[in-house]
Design an enzyme around this catalytic site. Structure first.
Site, short mmCIF file in Angstrom:
data_model
loop_
_atom_site.label_atom_id
_atom_site.label_comp_id
_atom_site.label_asym_id
_atom_site.label_seq_id
_atom_site.Cartn_x
_atom_site.Cartn_y
_atom_site.Cartn_z
N GLY A 14 -3.93 -8.67 4.92
CA GLY A 14 -3.27 -7.38 4.78
C GLY A 14 -1.78 -7.55 4.51
O GLY A 14 -1.26 -8.66 4.41
N LEU A 16 0.89 -6.76 6.40
CA LEU A 16 1.60 -7.39 7.51
C LEU A 16 0.99 -8.75 7.82
O LEU A 16 1.72 -9.70 8.14
CB LEU A 16 1.51 -6.47 8.74
CG LEU A 16 2.22 -6.94 9.99
CD1 LEU A 16 3.71 -7.20 9.73
CD2 LEU A 16 2.05 -5.91 11.12
N ASP A 38 -15.12 -9.31 11.49
CA ASP A 38 -15.06 -7.85 11.57
C ASP A 38 -14.87 -7.50 13.04
O ASP A 38 -15.78 -7.72 13.86
CB ASP A 38 -16.36 -7.24 11.02
CG ASP A 38 -16.32 -5.72 11.08
OD1 ASP A 38 -15.46 -5.15 11.79
OD2 ASP A 38 -17.17 -5.09 10.41
N ALA A 62 -6.82 -2.67 10.97
CA ALA A 62 -6.78 -1.24 11.26
C ALA A 62 -7.55 -0.48 10.19
O ALA A 62 -7.72 -0.97 9.08
CB ALA A 62 -5.33 -0.75 11.27
N THR A 103 1.50 3.05 15.35
CA THR A 103 2.04 3.87 14.27
C THR A 103 2.95 5.00 14.74
O THR A 103 2.81 5.49 15.88
CB THR A 103 0.85 4.48 13.49
OG1 THR A 103 1.34 5.42 12.55
CG2 THR A 103 -0.13 5.19 14.42
N ASP A 104 3.83 5.42 13.86
CA ASP A 104 4.66 6.62 14.09
C ASP A 104 3.80 7.88 14.17
O ASP A 104 4.24 8.90 14.68
CB ASP A 104 5.70 6.76 12.97
CG ASP A 104 5.09 6.75 11.58
OD1 ASP A 104 4.14 5.96 11.35
OD2 ASP A 104 5.54 7.51 10.71
N TYR A 127 -6.59 9.74 12.90
CA TYR A 127 -5.99 8.40 12.83
C TYR A 127 -5.02 8.19 13.99
O TYR A 127 -5.13 7.19 14.73
CB TYR A 127 -5.26 8.23 11.49
CG TYR A 127 -4.39 7.00 11.41
CD1 TYR A 127 -4.94 5.72 11.40
CD2 TYR A 127 -2.99 7.11 11.35
CE1 TYR A 127 -4.12 4.59 11.34
CE2 TYR A 127 -2.19 5.99 11.28
CZ TYR A 127 -2.75 4.74 11.29
OH TYR A 127 -1.95 3.62 11.22
N LYS A 131 -5.32 5.50 17.10
CA LYS A 131 -4.33 4.44 17.33
C LYS A 131 -3.74 4.56 18.74
O LYS A 131 -3.50 3.55 19.41
CB LYS A 131 -3.20 4.52 16.28
CG LYS A 131 -3.62 4.20 14.86
CD LYS A 131 -4.04 2.75 14.65
CE LYS A 131 -2.88 1.78 14.67
NZ LYS A 131 -3.33 0.39 14.32
N1 LIG Z 1 0.65 0.75 6.26
C1 LIG Z 1 1.45 1.58 6.92
O1 LIG Z 1 2.18 2.40 6.32
C2 LIG Z 1 1.50 1.56 8.42
C3 LIG Z 1 2.35 2.43 9.09
C4 LIG Z 1 2.41 2.39 10.48
C5 LIG Z 1 1.62 1.49 11.17
N2 LIG Z 1 0.78 0.67 10.50
C6 LIG Z 1 -0.05 -0.27 11.26
O2 LIG Z 1 0.35 -1.58 10.93
C7 LIG Z 1 -0.77 -2.46 10.99
C8 LIG Z 1 -0.87 -3.29 9.71
O3 LIG Z 1 -0.96 -2.42 8.60
P1 LIG Z 1 -1.01 -2.97 7.09
O4 LIG Z 1 -0.27 -2.01 6.26
O5 LIG Z 1 -0.67 -4.41 7.07
O6 LIG Z 1 -2.56 -2.79 6.79
P2 LIG Z 1 -3.46 -3.52 5.67
O7 LIG Z 1 -2.61 -4.05 4.58
O8 LIG Z 1 -4.55 -2.56 5.32
O9 LIG Z 1 -4.06 -4.73 6.51
C9 LIG Z 1 -5.03 -4.55 7.47
C10 LIG Z 1 -5.99 -5.70 7.36
O10 LIG Z 1 -7.02 -5.53 8.33
C11 LIG Z 1 -8.28 -5.77 7.73
N3 LIG Z 1 -9.31 -5.03 8.41
C12 LIG Z 1 -9.63 -3.71 8.30
N4 LIG Z 1 -10.68 -3.41 9.08
C13 LIG Z 1 -11.02 -4.57 9.70
C14 LIG Z 1 -12.03 -4.92 10.62
N5 LIG Z 1 -12.92 -4.01 11.05
N6 LIG Z 1 -12.10 -6.19 11.05
C15 LIG Z 1 -11.21 -7.12 10.62
N7 LIG Z 1 -10.24 -6.86 9.74
C16 LIG Z 1 -10.16 -5.59 9.28
C17 LIG Z 1 -8.11 -5.30 6.30
O11 LIG Z 1 -9.07 -5.93 5.47
P3 LIG Z 1 -9.75 -5.09 4.28
O12 LIG Z 1 -8.62 -4.50 3.48
O13 LIG Z 1 -10.55 -6.11 3.57
O14 LIG Z 1 -10.58 -4.03 4.96
C18 LIG Z 1 -6.68 -5.74 5.99
O15 LIG Z 1 -6.65 -7.06 5.50
C19 LIG Z 1 -1.98 -1.59 11.29
O16 LIG Z 1 -2.22 -1.61 12.67
C20 LIG Z 1 -1.52 -0.19 10.90
O17 LIG Z 1 -2.19 0.81 11.66
C21 LIG Z 1 0.70 0.66 9.14
#
Ligand SMILES: NC(=O)c1ccc[n+]([C@@H]2O[C@H](COP(=O)([O-])OP(=O)(O)OC[C@H]3O[C@@H](n4cnc5c(N)ncnc54)[C@H](OP(=O)(O)O)[C@@H]3O)[C@@H](O)[C@H]2O)c1
Length: 293
Positions: A14, A16, A38, A62, A103-104, A127, A131
């Site tokens: 992902g 992060l 998973d 997530a 998350t915010d 969502y 969270k």
């Molecule tokens: N993105 C934002 O704007 C944002 C804002 C606030 C907080 N956050 C939080 O920050 C964290 C990281 O976000 P990010 O933007 O890095 O997200 P991301 O790019 O979507 O990365 C999340 C990773 O988790 C994997 N994943 C999803 N479901 C899964 C499961 N059941 N088992 C194992 N792996 C799984 C995804 O794989 P697949 O893609 O293959 O499913 C992806 O590689 C999350 O907790 C998110 O809630 C994000």
């Protein structure tokens, strides 16, 4: 924490996850993608945790398609809350430190100043609720945790070939010559996954467990963010400001979800840059890493 610490990274592909992978490259680290693990499969998770026996677990997995979560709230709860509960239980039983991201969107946006970690959450969406439930499970189960709330995250792993993020979506729409409408009544702090990942390591090294807000500094609306992206990229699409009501997304989002990095500041660690500086670096990085336009 020393570099001999065995570190399990969940969600390693992902936005992060990829940045954390680099930050912890000198650790004895095990990066696991969704294909490897998973987290909603309790048996598989337990087996993987038992096999690798990590000292430190970094969970970035997530389900965060915010509108989709309104239609599939059970799925949101499975990934964002129940799976997190399992990780917390394993970490507690085996003395591991658990780092988890939130998350915010746990806030309702009715404050007129940045939210600190002490402000009461009141999520508006499935969502946000899922969270927050994940946060509560960790707090209830295991003391040795870092729950890190962040906001408007973007990273190189979200570049266009790999799934997308807001910046990449804006650049693509501009390249396609489309008229672009972006909401001006939701205020946030866009945050660089690269900067967040580096800060995570600093915070984890303190052993000062608990809840943290970690975002870049400053604030803007999504419309202002889009305008800054085009200004820095030297693009001039037709960009129009719209309202959340007119945009009509399924999930309700907070009108104002700027986070105050108060706990980080108290530790003397709040030196994250202004969001515009971080955006500039991202735009330069994406060119270096192969996004040519
Ligand atoms: N993105 C934002 O704007 C944002 C804002 C606030 C907080 N956050 C939080 O920050 C964290 C990281 O976000 P990010 O933007 O890095 O997200 P991301 O790019 O979507 O990365 C999340 C990773 O988790 C994997 N994943 C999803 N479901 C899964 C499961 N059941 N088992 C194992 N792996 C799984 C995804 O794989 P697949 O893609 O293959 O499913 C992806 O590689 C999350 O907790 C998110 O809630 C994000």
């Amino acid at each position: 924490m020393s570099s001999s610490v065995r570190t399990l990274l969940i969600g390693a592909n992902g936005q992060l996850g990829q940045e954390l992978r680099q930050v912890y490259a000198d650790h004895d680290s095990i990066p696991l993608t969704h294909a490897d693990l998973d987290v909603t499969d309790g048996k598989q998770s337990e087996g993987v945790l038992d096999r690798y026996a990590p000292d430190l677990i970094l969970n970035t997995a997530a389900y965060h398609r915010v509108d989709e979560c309104e239609d599939f709230p059970a799925r949101a709860y499975e990934v964002n809350a129940l799976a997190v509960r399992n990780l917390a239980q394993w970490a507690k039983a085996h003395g591991a430190v658990l780092v988890h991201f939130s998350t915010d969107y746990v806030f309702d946006g009715s404050l007129n100043r940045p939210y600190t970690e002490a402000d009461p959450p009141r999520p508006l969406s499935a969502y946000g609720i899922s969270k927050l439930a994940g946060e509560y499970f960790i707090r209830a189960i295991h003391e040795r945790h870092f729950v890190i709330r962040t906001c408007g995250l973007y990273g190189i792993a979200g570049s266009s070939g790999k799934g997308g993020n807001f910046i990449e979506t804006m650049l693509r729409l501009a390249r396609e010559g489309k008229e672009i409408k972006v909401v001006g009544d939701q205020v946030l702090t866009p945050t660089s996954a690269k900067e967040l990942a580096a800060k995570v390591r600093e915070v984890v090294n303190t052993d000062a467990y608990g809840l943290y807000h970690i975002t870049n500094n400053g604030a803007c609306s999504w419309y202002e963010f889009a305008a800054a992206i085009f200004e820095m990229a030297g693009m001039h699409p037709r960009l129009l400001e719209t309202s959340s009501a007119a945009f009509g997304a399924r999930a309700t989002r907070p009108a104002y979800s700027v986070l105050d990095n108060a706990t980080l500041r108290a530790l003397g660690l709040d030196d994250l840059r202004h969001w515009r500086e971080a955006l500039k670096e991202y735009l330069a990085d994406r060119l270096r890493t192969g996004e040519k336009e």
